[in-house]
Scaffold this active site. Sequence first.
Site, PDB file in Angstrom:
ATOM      1  N   GLU A 182     -11.058  38.558 -19.912  1.00  0.00           N
ATOM      2  CA  GLU A 182     -12.217  37.668 -20.304  1.00  0.00           C
ATOM      3  C   GLU A 182     -13.197  38.518 -21.633  1.00  0.00           C
ATOM      4  O   GLU A 182     -13.871  38.892 -22.099  1.00  0.00           O
ATOM      5  CB  GLU A 182     -13.169  37.452 -19.908  1.00  0.00           C
ATOM      6  CG  GLU A 182     -13.880  36.527 -18.776  1.00  0.00           C
ATOM      7  CD  GLU A 182     -15.060  35.649 -18.158  1.00  0.00           C
ATOM      8  OE1 GLU A 182     -14.751  34.640 -17.427  1.00  0.00           O
ATOM      9  OE2 GLU A 182     -16.471  36.715 -18.257  1.00  0.00           O
ATOM     10  N   GLU A 251     -10.530  30.927 -12.913  1.00  0.00           N
ATOM     11  CA  GLU A 251     -11.675  30.689 -13.155  1.00  0.00           C
ATOM     12  C   GLU A 251     -12.722  29.249 -13.091  1.00  0.00           C
ATOM     13  O   GLU A 251     -13.084  28.828 -14.418  1.00  0.00           O
ATOM     14  CB  GLU A 251     -12.588  31.743 -13.175  1.00  0.00           C
ATOM     15  CG  GLU A 251     -12.381  33.392 -12.897  1.00  0.00           C
ATOM     16  CD  GLU A 251     -13.049  34.191 -13.491  1.00  0.00           C
ATOM     17  OE1 GLU A 251     -14.799  33.928 -13.459  1.00  0.00           O
ATOM     18  OE2 GLU A 251     -13.178  35.508 -14.040  1.00  0.00           O
TER      19      GLU A 251
END
Length: 839
Positions: A182, A251
């Site tokens: 991320e 995710e």
Amino acid sequence: MRRNQIVLVLVWVMGICATTLLCATVDYDHRALLIDGKRRVLISGSIHYPRSTPEMWPDLIQKSKDGGLDVIETYVFWNQHEPVRGQYNFEGRNDLVRFVKAVAAAGLYVHLRIGPYVCAEWNYGGFPLWLHFIPGIKFRTDNEPFKAEMKRFTAKIVDMMKQEKLYASQGGPIILSQIENEYGNIDGPYGAAGKSYINWAASMATSLDTGVPWVMCQQADAPDPIINTCNGFYCDQFTPNSNKKPKMWTENWTGWFLLFGGATPRRPVEDIAFAVARFFQRGGTFQNYYMYHGGTNFDRTSGGPFIATSYDYDAPIDEYGIIRQPKWGHLKDLHKAIKLCEEALIATDPTISSPGPKLEVAVYKTGDKCAAFLANDNDNSDATVKFNGNSYQLPAWSVSILPDCKNVVLNTAKINSASMISSFTTESSKADTSLEASTSGWSWISEPVGISKADSFAKIGLVEQINTTADRSDYLWYSLSVDLQDDAGSQAVLHVESLGHALHAFINGKLAGSSQGNGNKRALDVDIPITLVAGKNTIDLLSLTVGLQNYGSFFDIWGAGITGPVILKGLKNGNTVDLSSQKWTYQVGLKGEDLGLSSGSSGQWNSQSTLPKNQPFIWYKTNFAAPSGSNPVAIDFTGMGKGEAWVNGQSIGRYWPTNAAPNGVCSDSCNYRGPYTSTKCQTNCGKPSQTLYHVPRSWLKPDGNILVLFEESGGDPTKISFGTKQVASLCAHISDSHLPPVEMWNSDTKSGKKVGPVLSLKCPHQDQVISSIKFASYGTPLGTCGDYYHGRCSSNKAMSIVQKACIGSSSCSVGVSTDTFGDPCKGVAKSLAVEAICT
């Protein structure tokens, strides 16, 4: 991937494959991951090995497989494995190799997210604190000291996996690895150095020759051959940065994390199923649930700050390892429906059309294979869609899946799965077995207020906490003596400003006041009324952390602790005294921590005098017998304030039952329709965020267990109790308009015989049978599981028919139709609701 790269990888893989019969090649194209040259539709779920125990892993993995998963995804937690530079820990909950092998033993694949930054609501984002003290280091940027350490650890993990032959190219289960995590969300402030760092990280990872692809999540500029992937509640609109890379979702957030002082987040399964179906509808072929089992933040591993000890995440398998229904079951049905479409999905790209506003039809057709997804993206209006000459009813915010482009096998808004009510049975509710009565009694030791250790030190001015403690403890004492001859007995105010996360102020050994931050505002700015005495006054400030920051640009240098100013205000003579630049004495941690009181085996425990209750800074110890049976165990800390608990020397984490969720952010019901956010469907307002704390069964002996508490703010340990979690009721509510079970698809379509809806129940444990039926009604039953009641019409045969079909069996199925129950109210849509008890 360039041609010369492919050749080199294949040569290397073929060399390894010569030594094993089970090795596989893993590659990718624009549609999917390729395993041994075949495109695959893969369903994955995250389970973090340190958030459960090795004894739990096989059961969690098997339940994941039973739920339709192909892959288990986990981060690798650097600070767990290398708490001291060069000293490694791969034992117990940190036994990564054992975890990967357990996944392999179940016949599933692994996605190993090495990072080594993980976020994960984990302390310091998974970085070890010693990393912070390397001269000249800057995290997650083009910085030589950091890159050297990151490469060293990443290479160590890769080498460990290679040594155990755990990569698919060696015959093992690992088909994917991830580098970084991320970074694209927060890379702006790093500037050009961030871009060059990402290019370096990609090159470093691929140079390690794992024989499997690497991914970067949330990294739109991930360089070839790294696959960039999506994280979020919805990823159907995501497009990879190259038409040569597959559309992957690393995710899919099944819920959200819990904060101390926060409400409990929930995400309806209808919305999750809608998001998943939309992803595959629009070209996705790899999807991962974050989390599939969340688990527990044992020890001081929770980050945040203020992340709770529970990391349940409203996942399909709950914190204790119990299947959460109907979430687990409905997603299982969804996985079956998607796999029925796999041949068409992997063969071609979808043809997408829109028959109306917020309506979408996606068709996968090649040769004699055809699959279709019909989506209604409206959040309040049902719709009728015409497709291939037929009409299909689509509830709002739903997707219908047609594996043959004709018959609907599943609609995401229609749940066939049973639901469950789980409950905790406390020992004290069954008999007089509270801890006060069921144990051999409590003993205690007072933790000294202020400076009590020989390794204290003095320094002019106020120090930052993390740089001082290196996170060896949550606690840092700031102590100062002030001589105020002219202010005897005066009522003054102590003003303290701190980066957080919480604070206790003592004046002359007595608690004068406390303050705490929260998940939205960790910094403190507090005025504490105090009473001073003539002459010398001792000011002891205890600053504490509640998990270190784990996310954000430069999160590693955000800091904590009392940075000042610290000011005495309102003195008798009107003066204000700034204490910030005076010479303070500091102590890292507590005396009891140095003495090893958490084990319960050392220290001079007092069991003779009266047990102190509702007083701060007390260590408590007691012995207890494990709760009977095999159900998961938790301690209910109602009655305590804030602290940490250990069972047989192992920390079950921080407890804080007095920290309650605010009112006004919850709703009585949750409409799954419409975009989900982490604050949409919250519960538990006005109540403690967490009262129950998981104690793994494997940590317990039948008798002679030791429980140690450090109570920081004051509580009554005799009020806490043990509980065991079990499924109290098993329910299902199926209408006559529901679809038949997904597993009946083949028999339905091949035979041409119409199969109707079926209500199915199955006890959660193999050794259980359905012992009673609490409720059964066919007609217009109302209510929810645990609170069903008869509607205006109900068949008088329902109870006897369900009892005959179900009692004494571990599972049962009943057709939902007038053929089974008769017609108690003609012309009315009907349903069957059942609540059963398994024993």
